[in-house]
Design a protein around this motif. Structure first.
Motif, PDB file in Angstrom:
ATOM      1  N   ASP A 149      -3.072   7.418   2.286  1.00  0.00           N
ATOM      2  CA  ASP A 149      -2.474   8.016   3.480  1.00  0.00           C
ATOM      3  C   ASP A 149      -2.063   9.466   3.219  1.00  0.00           C
ATOM      4  O   ASP A 149      -1.645   9.817   2.112  1.00  0.00           O
ATOM      5  CB  ASP A 149      -1.252   7.214   3.918  1.00  0.00           C
ATOM      6  CG  ASP A 149      -0.810   7.628   5.297  1.00  0.00           C
ATOM      7  OD1 ASP A 149      -1.501   7.259   6.255  1.00  0.00           O
ATOM      8  OD2 ASP A 149       0.192   8.354   5.407  1.00  0.00           O
ATOM      9  N   THR A 171       0.458  11.057   3.960  1.00  0.00           N
ATOM     10  CA  THR A 171       1.850  11.294   3.549  1.00  0.00           C
ATOM     11  C   THR A 171       1.968  11.309   2.020  1.00  0.00           C
ATOM     12  O   THR A 171       2.843  11.968   1.478  1.00  0.00           O
ATOM     13  CB  THR A 171       2.783  10.209   4.122  1.00  0.00           C
ATOM     14  OG1 THR A 171       2.215   8.941   3.804  1.00  0.00           O
ATOM     15  CG2 THR A 171       2.958  10.344   5.615  1.00  0.00           C
ATOM     16  N   CYS A 172       1.062  10.586   1.343  1.00  0.00           N
ATOM     17  CA  CYS A 172       1.119  10.597  -0.133  1.00  0.00           C
ATOM     18  C   CYS A 172       0.919  12.013  -0.643  1.00  0.00           C
ATOM     19  O   CYS A 172       1.611  12.479  -1.553  1.00  0.00           O
ATOM     20  CB  CYS A 172       0.028   9.708  -0.732  1.00  0.00           C
ATOM     21  SG  CYS A 172       0.220   7.987  -0.349  1.00  0.00           S
ATOM     22  N   THR A 197       1.519   3.606   2.429  1.00  0.00           N
ATOM     23  CA  THR A 197       2.599   3.676   3.423  1.00  0.00           C
ATOM     24  C   THR A 197       3.303   2.326   3.571  1.00  0.00           C
ATOM     25  O   THR A 197       4.502   2.260   3.727  1.00  0.00           O
ATOM     26  CB  THR A 197       2.068   4.056   4.819  1.00  0.00           C
ATOM     27  OG1 THR A 197       0.964   3.204   5.118  1.00  0.00           O
ATOM     28  CG2 THR A 197       1.633   5.490   4.891  1.00  0.00           C
ATOM     29  N   ASP A 200      -4.557   3.874   5.352  1.00  0.00           N
ATOM     30  CA  ASP A 200      -3.119   4.184   5.236  1.00  0.00           C
ATOM     31  C   ASP A 200      -2.495   3.589   3.981  1.00  0.00           C
ATOM     32  O   ASP A 200      -1.328   3.171   3.991  1.00  0.00           O
ATOM     33  CB  ASP A 200      -2.341   3.693   6.470  1.00  0.00           C
ATOM     34  CG  ASP A 200      -2.883   4.323   7.745  1.00  0.00           C
ATOM     35  OD1 ASP A 200      -3.640   5.304   7.635  1.00  0.00           O
ATOM     36  OD2 ASP A 200      -2.558   3.827   8.830  1.00  0.00           O
TER      37      ASP A 200
END
Ligand code: C2E
Ligand code: MG
Ligand code: MG
Length: 649
Positions: free
Chosen positions: A548, A550-551, A529, A526
């Motif tokens: 992660d 989300t990147c 984050t 992760d």
């Protein structure tokens, strides 16, 4: 005779006839010689005057009742009261004896009185009617016997001294009882460690405030702030309980000096509810926002470093805020709401304050329900591992699988790993679950190996929780399990999420070092984050990072990839490998590949899947109910060979 005070006995003679005064002075000022018995005693044992106090009288004369009253008042003011007063019954033209006695007792109720009379002006029962039945009054008939008068004066003076002494003693006892009661009350109301109000008293104060608010709603708001220190256990575990206690005391001191002192209850309205939980009553604020502001400020104050036995310690706190409203049933419910909000604040990443709302309660119920089911699942080992391929982004060849925990609970709403693992972390089940994962992953690796040509078995990556690494026996247990299943270090990768790693805990570092020495790779999961701390990357023996998802998800256009480029450059300079997570499209894969990202995983490459039958060399789809398989997407069962996954087109 034993006396309670030194100094002469003070006798007041109240009589209109001067000759009577002469008589009394002869009685008291020239004491009769020692009795023959005392004289004999003196002969035998020597002069007793050295250890027997001398009996001395001091006689004062008053010729009228009013004059006597003035003298008694003066004596009182000088704190040298008369022991006894001999009062004549008839003293024309002024007050008679009865009137005089009444006036004197008004001023000095303990004054012992001998009423002297030659005539039977009143019958004794009449006198008692007028003066009341009392032990302060004796009667002496004139003409009086000298010895009788002397003994009366002596006995009554002595009695008065004993009364005064007994009263002083009582007053001292009462004072001690008062002090002791106050101390006991303080103990009963106060938390021993911190000196703050304890839970019971805090609830009582709160209940009173709720009732006040009910009577005059709408003017201002009161709120309860529930504060819980973040990761206090780590302080206890690493620095010891004495340090933990000291930290709690200092936290309490800060709370006390930063909250209002309630004059009505004579103490600050903050309490320790137990452990590392504190509560503050925020009173008469103009609205919710100011309450939140005060709460934020308190948390900031608590976050400043503490000096614990010469060592600087930083700790954060999470808090929940609940507003007192007219519908709030009682103090306990209000504290519960603030507690629920605090709990949610912890869930959202700690170090913050949240205002209670009903939805939080719902979520908490869900958590409690998940926890109960999870306990059963742990006992019955109702978990499975799904495997998601990680590939070389240049050629999409499999490098290893990530083992991902699944809980096929059979219920409609099977909790997802993020949810049930978070519950497991909080209720202490994470270690047992983590141990099961290690055993299952090693067992699976051994099975993979049985059905592949030598050297062709894939490696496995497993997620490890921070709680597992705090256990000093983690590495030895892992090594034991590996030995048992014939798994070697290079076949394993451990993924550790940065947020789960407490800084400066030597046990974690020791465990990871041992794992590295076994040849196991360690990746920071992760990444991107949390704090993405370089210090952590350097301090612990990481061999790689997992970017992660989300990147990647936040990159809409080609130039959004600068963050990822930066991380890749950093990783190269630290000689760390990089796995990009969440590759969901071919375009993402191409960009990452062109940026030089070495490894990747994601739905476009392959979904997590159960490896039902290793002999089949095929991966069937994961749970049929899995939300991870969106309609229309090909599942992992399309894979012909686990060693060369087919990206979804
Ligand atoms: P993680 O280690 O970062 O695992 C990757 C997560 O991303 C997995 O979610 C995986 O299913 C999901 N994922 C993979 N590719 C894609 C994609 O292309 N798109 C999207 N949207 N998601 C993708 P999962 O399995 O729900 O696991 C969530 C987290 O739970 C994991 O995140 C890991 O932190 C934790 N976890 C899973 N298994 C274990 C375990 O055995 N032990 C521990 N301690 N934690 C575990
Ligand atoms: Mg992971
Ligand atoms: Mg991850």
């Amino acid at each position: 005779m034993q006396r309670v005070s030194s100094g002469p006995y003070r006798i007041l003679i109240v009589d209109d006839s001067p000759s009577i005064h002469e008589d009394f002075r002869r009685v008291f000022e020239s004491l009769p010689a020692l009795s023959s018995l005392e004289a004999a005693e003196q002969d035998l044992f020597g002069d007793p005057s050295s250890d027997k106090p001398e009996i001395v009288f001091e006689v004062t004369s008053a010729y009228q009742g009013a004059e006597a009253l003035t003298k008694v008042k003066e004596a009182q003011e000088r704190h040298r009261p008369f022991g006894a007063a001999f009062v004549d019954m008839r003293m024309p033209p002024g007050w008679n004896g009865v009137q005089t006695i009444r006036e004197l007792w008004n001023v000095d109720p303990d004054l012992q009185i001998v009423l002297c009379t030659a005539y039977s002006d009143y019958r004794w029962d009449e006198l008692l009617d007028r003066l009341g039945v009392t032990d302060r009054l004796l009667l002496l008939k004139k003409p009086f016997d000298r010895v009788e008068a002397l003994l009366m004066g002596l006995a009554l003076s002595e009695k008065r001294e004993w009364i005064a002494a007994a009263r002083a003693h009582m007053a001292r006892l009462e004072e001690r009882v008062r002090e002791r009661t106050a101390a006991l009350q303080y103990q009963a109301e106060t938390d021993r460690l911190t000196g703050l109000t304890n839970r019971e008293v805090f609830l009582q104060l709160l209940q009173k405030r709720i009732e006040v608010m009910r009577q005059r709603p709408g003017h201002s708001i009161d709120a309860v702030l529930f504060i819980d220190l973040d990761d206090f256990k780590i302080v206890n575990d690493t620095l010891g309980h004495a340090a933990g206690d000291e930290l709690l005391r200092q936290v309490a001191r800060r709370l006390r000096s930063n909250t209002r002192h309630d004059l009505r209850v004579g103490r600050p309205v903050c309490g320790r509810l137990g452990g590392d939980e504190f509560a503050v009553l925020l009173e008469e604020l103009s609205g919710v926002e100011p309450a939140q502001h005060v709460a934020q400020r308190l948390l900031q104050v608590l976050q400043q470093p503490y000096d614990i036995f010469g060592r600087s310690v930083r700790i954060r706190a999470s808090a929940g805020l609940a507003v007192v409203d007219a519908r709030c049933p009682d103090a306990a419910e209000l504290v519960r709401r603030a507690d629920v909000a605090m709990y949610e604040a912890k869930q959202e990443g700690k170090g913050r304050v949240l205002l209670f709302d009903e939805a939080m309660s719902q979520r908490l119920w869900r958590r409690v329900e998940v926890e109960q089911r999870l306990r059963v699942a742990v006992q019955e080992q109702r978990f499975r591992l799904a495997y998601q391929p990680v590939v070389d982004l240049n050629n999409l060849h499999l490098t290893h699988y990530e083992a991902l925990l699944r809980w096929p609970s059979g219920e409609d709403e099977s909790p997802l790993p993020d949810e049930f693992l978070s519950v497991a972390r909080q209720c202490g089940l994470i270690e047992s679950i983590g141990n099961w994962v290690i055993v299952e992953a090693c067992r699976q690796l051994a099975r993979f190996r049985q059905h592949r040509p030598p050297g062709m078995a894939p490696r496995l990556s497993i997620n490890i929780a921070g709680h597992q690494l705090v256990n000093p026996d983690f590495a030895s247990h892992l090594a034991e399990t590996m030995r048992h299943h014939g798994v070697t270090g290079p076949e394993l990768i451990l993924e550790v999420t940065e947020a789960e790693l407490a800084t400066g805990v030597t046990t974690i570092a020791d465990n990871l070092e041992i794992c590295r020495s076994l040849g196991i790779e360690i990746q920071m999961d992760d990444f991107g984050t949390g704090a993405s701390s370089l210090n952590q990357l350097r301090a612990l023996p990481f061999t790689g990072i997992k970017l992660d998802r989300t990147c990647l998800a936040t990159c809409r256009e080609a130039n959004d990839y600068s963050l990822i480029e930066g991380i890749l450059a950093l990783a190269r300079s630290l000689e760390l490998t990089v796995v990009a997570e969440g590759i969901e499209t071919e375009a993402q894969w191409q960009i990452l590949r062109d940026l030089g990202c070495p490894l990747g995983q994601g739905y476009w490459i392959g979904r997590p899947a159960f490896h039902a039958d290793p002999c089949s060399r095929r991966f069937p789809a994961e749970e049929s109910t899995s939300s991870e398989v969106p309609p229309g997407t090909a599942s992992s069962s399309d894979w012909a060979d686990v060693s060369s996954p087919q990206p979804h087109q």
